[in-house]
Design a protein around this motif. Structure first.
Motif, mmCIF file in Angstrom:
data_model
loop_
_atom_site.group_PDB
_atom_site.id
_atom_site.type_symbol
_atom_site.label_atom_id
_atom_site.label_comp_id
_atom_site.label_asym_id
_atom_site.label_seq_id
_atom_site.Cartn_x
_atom_site.Cartn_y
_atom_site.Cartn_z
ATOM 1 N N THR A 212 47.274 23.628 40.501
ATOM 2 C CA THR A 212 48.424 23.102 41.227
ATOM 3 C C THR A 212 48.201 23.414 42.702
ATOM 4 O O THR A 212 47.956 24.561 43.064
ATOM 5 N N ALA A 213 48.250 22.377 43.521
ATOM 6 C CA ALA A 213 48.015 22.522 44.953
ATOM 7 C C ALA A 213 49.241 22.074 45.739
ATOM 8 O O ALA A 213 49.857 21.059 45.412
ATOM 9 N N VAL A 214 49.579 22.843 46.756
ATOM 10 C CA VAL A 214 50.589 22.449 47.735
ATOM 11 C C VAL A 214 49.798 21.965 48.950
ATOM 12 O O VAL A 214 49.032 22.725 49.552
ATOM 13 N N VAL B 288 50.656 18.760 43.917
ATOM 14 C CA VAL B 288 49.804 17.955 43.053
ATOM 15 C C VAL B 288 49.182 18.851 41.988
ATOM 16 O O VAL B 288 48.795 19.983 42.268
ATOM 17 N N THR B 289 49.090 18.337 40.770
ATOM 18 C CA THR B 289 48.336 19.024 39.723
ATOM 19 C C THR B 289 47.103 18.192 39.386
ATOM 20 O O THR B 289 47.095 16.969 39.558
ATOM 21 N N TYR B 290 46.075 18.874 38.900
ATOM 22 C CA TYR B 290 44.847 18.186 38.487
ATOM 23 C C TYR B 290 44.040 19.117 37.596
ATOM 24 O O TYR B 290 44.275 20.328 37.557
ATOM 25 N N GLN C 234 46.927 27.255 42.982
ATOM 26 C CA GLN C 234 46.916 28.136 41.813
ATOM 27 C C GLN C 234 46.037 27.496 40.760
ATOM 28 O O GLN C 234 46.195 26.315 40.434
ATOM 29 N N GLU C 235 45.091 28.280 40.225
ATOM 30 C CA GLU C 235 44.194 27.808 39.181
ATOM 31 C C GLU C 235 44.386 28.638 37.925
ATOM 32 O O GLU C 235 44.542 29.859 38.008
#
Length: 132
Positions: free
Chosen positions: A109-111, A90-92, A126-127
């Protein structure tokens, strides 16, 4: 895409807990509750390119809890990049603010994985800092 979704709900929930933790609004036991959202194998790439793991994340939270009284987080533009039986990517956008003084925008981006009990857990994050 912003429809109700367990992954989007998890992102909102964790960031609300992080906000409460840093602002000092968290209840007793909040650190353990917050850290339960993260897989023991959690890894993160920081906006400056550094990396950390679950124990280091816990140490950072423990050291800085309650130190940012006006801290706020706003999550927007959550999007599923990929979804599969065991989780999703997911991205946000994450906008952080300390009231008047410090503000920043991060693209993240999160797994996210679903554990054996059906709970969503953070496996990797990752930020990246970005301009408004």
């Amino acid at each position: 895409m912003n429809d109700a979704n367990p992954y989007f709900d998890e992102i909102q929930a964790v960031n609300a807990e992080v906000e409460a933790w840093y602002s000092g609004a968290a209840q007793a036991g909040a650190l353990d509750h917050l850290m339960a959202h993260f897989s023991p194998q959690f890894s993160m790439i920081l906006p400056n390119g550094g990396t950390l793991d679950w124990p280091t994340l816990r140490d950072i939270f423990a050291q800085h809890g309650g130190q940012r009284p006006n801290f706020k987080i706003q999550i927007t533009d959550s999007t599923i990049v990929a979804q599969y039986a065991g989780g999703a990517v997911v991205t946000y956008n994450e906008r952080q603010s300390d009231g008047e003084h410090s503000r920043n925008l991060r693209r993240s981006t999160a797994v996210l994985e679903i554990d054996a009990h059906g709970r969503v857990q953070w496996r990797h994050l990752q930020e990246t800092f970005c301009t408004e």
